[in-house]
Each structure stands twice: as structure tokens, then as C-alpha cells.
Design a protein around this motif. Sequence first.
Motif, PDB file in Angstrom:
ATOM      1  N   VAL A  17      -7.952  -3.832  19.961  1.00  0.00           N
ATOM      2  CA  VAL A  17      -6.789  -3.732  19.072  1.00  0.00           C
ATOM      3  C   VAL A  17      -5.665  -2.970  19.771  1.00  0.00           C
ATOM      4  O   VAL A  17      -4.487  -3.350  19.677  1.00  0.00           O
ATOM      5  N   LEU A  18      -6.012  -1.907  20.476  1.00  0.00           N
ATOM      6  CA  LEU A  18      -4.996  -1.178  21.242  1.00  0.00           C
ATOM      7  C   LEU A  18      -4.362  -2.076  22.308  1.00  0.00           C
ATOM      8  O   LEU A  18      -3.164  -1.995  22.569  1.00  0.00           O
ATOM      9  N   MET A  19      -5.170  -2.935  22.888  1.00  0.00           N
ATOM     10  CA  MET A  19      -4.651  -3.832  23.922  1.00  0.00           C
ATOM     11  C   MET A  19      -3.742  -4.916  23.325  1.00  0.00           C
ATOM     12  O   MET A  19      -2.826  -5.383  23.994  1.00  0.00           O
ATOM     13  N   ILE A  20      -3.975  -5.301  22.070  1.00  0.00           N
ATOM     14  CA  ILE A  20      -3.041  -6.219  21.400  1.00  0.00           C
ATOM     15  C   ILE A  20      -1.666  -5.548  21.320  1.00  0.00           C
ATOM     16  O   ILE A  20      -0.637  -6.159  21.615  1.00  0.00           O
ATOM     17  N   ASN A  21      -1.659  -4.288  20.928  1.00  0.00           N
ATOM     18  CA  ASN A  21      -0.408  -3.547  20.850  1.00  0.00           C
ATOM     19  C   ASN A  21       0.237  -3.437  22.234  1.00  0.00           C
ATOM     20  O   ASN A  21       1.453  -3.612  22.385  1.00  0.00           O
ATOM     21  N   GLN A  22      -0.583  -3.161  23.246  1.00  0.00           N
ATOM     22  CA  GLN A  22      -0.080  -3.089  24.623  1.00  0.00           C
ATOM     23  C   GLN A  22       0.513  -4.433  25.048  1.00  0.00           C
ATOM     24  O   GLN A  22       1.572  -4.490  25.662  1.00  0.00           O
ATOM     25  N   TRP A  23      -0.163  -5.515  24.733  1.00  0.00           N
ATOM     26  CA  TRP A  23       0.314  -6.861  25.069  1.00  0.00           C
ATOM     27  C   TRP A  23       1.659  -7.156  24.394  1.00  0.00           C
ATOM     28  O   TRP A  23       2.531  -7.772  24.983  1.00  0.00           O
ATOM     29  N   ASN A  24       1.805  -6.696  23.163  1.00  0.00           N
ATOM     30  CA  ASN A  24       3.078  -6.905  22.455  1.00  0.00           C
ATOM     31  C   ASN A  24       4.220  -6.126  23.096  1.00  0.00           C
ATOM     32  O   ASN A  24       5.375  -6.533  23.006  1.00  0.00           O
ATOM     33  N   ARG A  25       3.909  -4.990  23.728  1.00  0.00           N
ATOM     34  CA  ARG A  25       4.936  -4.192  24.395  1.00  0.00           C
ATOM     35  C   ARG A  25       5.193  -4.646  25.821  1.00  0.00           C
ATOM     36  O   ARG A  25       6.326  -4.650  26.274  1.00  0.00           O
ATOM     37  N   LYS A  26       4.130  -4.974  26.549  1.00  0.00           N
ATOM     38  CA  LYS A  26       4.245  -5.386  27.956  1.00  0.00           C
ATOM     39  C   LYS A  26       3.467  -6.666  28.164  1.00  0.00           C
ATOM     40  O   LYS A  26       2.246  -6.650  28.261  1.00  0.00           O
ATOM     41  N   ILE A  75      -2.617   6.224  13.796  1.00  0.00           N
ATOM     42  CA  ILE A  75      -2.071   7.488  13.300  1.00  0.00           C
ATOM     43  C   ILE A  75      -1.796   8.439  14.467  1.00  0.00           C
ATOM     44  O   ILE A  75      -0.730   9.056  14.546  1.00  0.00           O
ATOM     45  N   ILE A  76      -2.754   8.539  15.387  1.00  0.00           N
ATOM     46  CA  ILE A  76      -2.635   9.497  16.490  1.00  0.00           C
ATOM     47  C   ILE A  76      -1.562   9.095  17.497  1.00  0.00           C
ATOM     48  O   ILE A  76      -0.728   9.917  17.888  1.00  0.00           O
ATOM     49  N   PHE A  77      -1.573   7.834  17.921  1.00  0.00           N
ATOM     50  CA  PHE A  77      -0.716   7.420  19.036  1.00  0.00           C
ATOM     51  C   PHE A  77       0.563   6.686  18.646  1.00  0.00           C
ATOM     52  O   PHE A  77       1.487   6.612  19.449  1.00  0.00           O
ATOM     53  N   HIS A  78       0.622   6.135  17.450  1.00  0.00           N
ATOM     54  CA  HIS A  78       1.760   5.279  17.115  1.00  0.00           C
ATOM     55  C   HIS A  78       2.537   5.749  15.896  1.00  0.00           C
ATOM     56  O   HIS A  78       3.343   4.991  15.343  1.00  0.00           O
ATOM     57  N   GLY A  79       2.282   6.954  15.446  1.00  0.00           N
ATOM     58  CA  GLY A  79       3.067   7.523  14.364  1.00  0.00           C
ATOM     59  C   GLY A  79       2.919   6.840  13.027  1.00  0.00           C
ATOM     60  O   GLY A  79       3.826   6.905  12.190  1.00  0.00           O
ATOM     61  N   GLU A  80       1.794   6.175  12.800  1.00  0.00           N
ATOM     62  CA  GLU A  80       1.578   5.543  11.504  1.00  0.00           C
ATOM     63  C   GLU A  80       1.357   6.622  10.443  1.00  0.00           C
ATOM     64  O   GLU A  80       0.958   7.739  10.758  1.00  0.00           O
ATOM     65  N   PRO A  81       1.632   6.295   9.170  1.00  0.00           N
ATOM     66  CA  PRO A  81       1.514   7.299   8.104  1.00  0.00           C
ATOM     67  C   PRO A  81       0.117   7.928   8.055  1.00  0.00           C
ATOM     68  O   PRO A  81      -0.888   7.259   8.288  1.00  0.00           O
ATOM     69  N   LYS A  82       0.096   9.222   7.747  1.00  0.00           N
ATOM     70  CA  LYS A  82      -1.190   9.916   7.636  1.00  0.00           C
ATOM     71  C   LYS A  82      -1.294  10.667   6.307  1.00  0.00           C
ATOM     72  O   LYS A  82      -1.751  11.795   6.253  1.00  0.00           O
ATOM     73  N   ASP A  83      -0.912  10.009   5.251  1.00  0.00           N
ATOM     74  CA  ASP A  83      -1.017  10.636   3.944  1.00  0.00           C
ATOM     75  C   ASP A  83      -2.484  10.708   3.511  1.00  0.00           C
ATOM     76  O   ASP A  83      -3.356  10.066   4.073  1.00  0.00           O
ATOM     77  N   TRP A  84      -2.751  11.513   2.503  1.00  0.00           N
ATOM     78  CA  TRP A  84      -4.121  11.794   2.091  1.00  0.00           C
ATOM     79  C   TRP A  84      -4.847  10.550   1.596  1.00  0.00           C
ATOM     80  O   TRP A  84      -6.057  10.418   1.792  1.00  0.00           O
ATOM     81  N   LYS A  85      -4.135   9.608   0.982  1.00  0.00           N
ATOM     82  CA  LYS A  85      -4.794   8.390   0.487  1.00  0.00           C
ATOM     83  C   LYS A  85      -5.304   7.537   1.647  1.00  0.00           C
ATOM     84  O   LYS A  85      -6.416   7.003   1.596  1.00  0.00           O
ATOM     85  N   ARG A  86      -4.509   7.416   2.672  1.00  0.00           N
ATOM     86  CA  ARG A  86      -4.921   6.648   3.845  1.00  0.00           C
ATOM     87  C   ARG A  86      -6.153   7.280   4.493  1.00  0.00           C
ATOM     88  O   ARG A  86      -7.105   6.590   4.840  1.00  0.00           O
ATOM     89  N   ILE A  87      -6.123   8.589   4.669  1.00  0.00           N
ATOM     90  CA  ILE A  87      -7.255   9.314   5.257  1.00  0.00           C
ATOM     91  C   ILE A  87      -8.493   9.148   4.376  1.00  0.00           C
ATOM     92  O   ILE A  87      -9.602   8.939   4.876  1.00  0.00           O
ATOM     93  N   LEU A  88      -8.328   9.226   3.062  1.00  0.00           N
ATOM     94  CA  LEU A  88      -9.443   9.054   2.132  1.00  0.00           C
ATOM     95  C   LEU A  88     -10.123   7.706   2.330  1.00  0.00           C
ATOM     96  O   LEU A  88     -11.353   7.621   2.440  1.00  0.00           O
ATOM     97  N   PHE A  89      -9.347   6.641   2.409  1.00  0.00           N
ATOM     98  CA  PHE A  89      -9.940   5.312   2.537  1.00  0.00           C
ATOM     99  C   PHE A  89     -10.554   5.085   3.915  1.00  0.00           C
ATOM    100  O   PHE A  89     -11.565   4.393   4.037  1.00  0.00           O
ATOM    101  N   ILE A  90      -9.978   5.680   4.942  1.00  0.00           N
ATOM    102  CA  ILE A  90     -10.610   5.614   6.267  1.00  0.00           C
ATOM    103  C   ILE A  90     -11.958   6.326   6.217  1.00  0.00           C
ATOM    104  O   ILE A  90     -12.956   5.827   6.748  1.00  0.00           O
ATOM    105  N   MET A  91     -11.999   7.481   5.567  1.00  0.00           N
ATOM    106  CA  MET A  91     -13.264   8.221   5.433  1.00  0.00           C
ATOM    107  C   MET A  91     -14.284   7.428   4.611  1.00  0.00           C
ATOM    108  O   MET A  91     -15.487   7.503   4.882  1.00  0.00           O
TER     109      MET A  91
END
Length: 106
Positions: A17-26, A75-91
Motif C-alpha cells: 500500500v505504501l508503494m502504491i502511494n510511492q508510485w502515485n508520486r514517482k 497517520i504517521i507519514f502522510h498527515g492523515e487525521p488521527k482523531d479518537w474515533k479513527r484510532i478506536l476503529f483501528i484498535m
Amino acid sequence: MAWLSVTIAGLFEVFGVLMINQWNRKRNWKSMLMLVLCFGGSFLFLAIAMQSLPMGIAYAIWTGIGASGGAILGIIFHGEPKDWKRILFIMMIIGSVVGLKLISSE
């Protein structure tokens, strides 16, 4: 061994998935090669895991690792939202993966 294989497959999925993002940039051969290798490794290790684990369990673990890992790295590398609801559902996804492991007979 099957649980290790499905975990490795999930990690390859996250990097794919990270490489898809990389491919979209370069859009170059290196990005495409990494994308193909990551997803190829993901499918290879998923296939190995499915020799021992039931398809439903293996697929659920694989997608859970991929989805939660991709969201966390976003969230860590691309500045995506990190609100508590998002973290809750990831957990909740991570908790489901752990729960499947705990109830598995493999």
C-alpha cells in the motif's frame, strides 16, 4: 508457521500500500518494481499460510493487518487525521485480529 506466514503476508500488504502511494508520486521503474515485489510477497505468504489455516481466518488476518497497518502509516507519514474515533476503529480491527488468533485451534 502458518501464523508467522500470514503475519508476514500482512506486512508485505502494508508495504505494498505504501508503494502504491510511492508510485502515485514517482512513476518510475523502481517504484513499480517495489510495488510488484511487495504485493507478490504478500500473496506468496498468504498462499503458504492458507495451506494450514482456514481461508476465512487467513484472509481476515491478512486484510486486518493490511488495513490497520496502512491506516497507521498514513497517520504517521502522510498527515492523515488521527482523531479518537479513527484510532478506536483501528484498535477494534487489531483487537479482532488478536481475537481470531486466540480462538484459533492452529
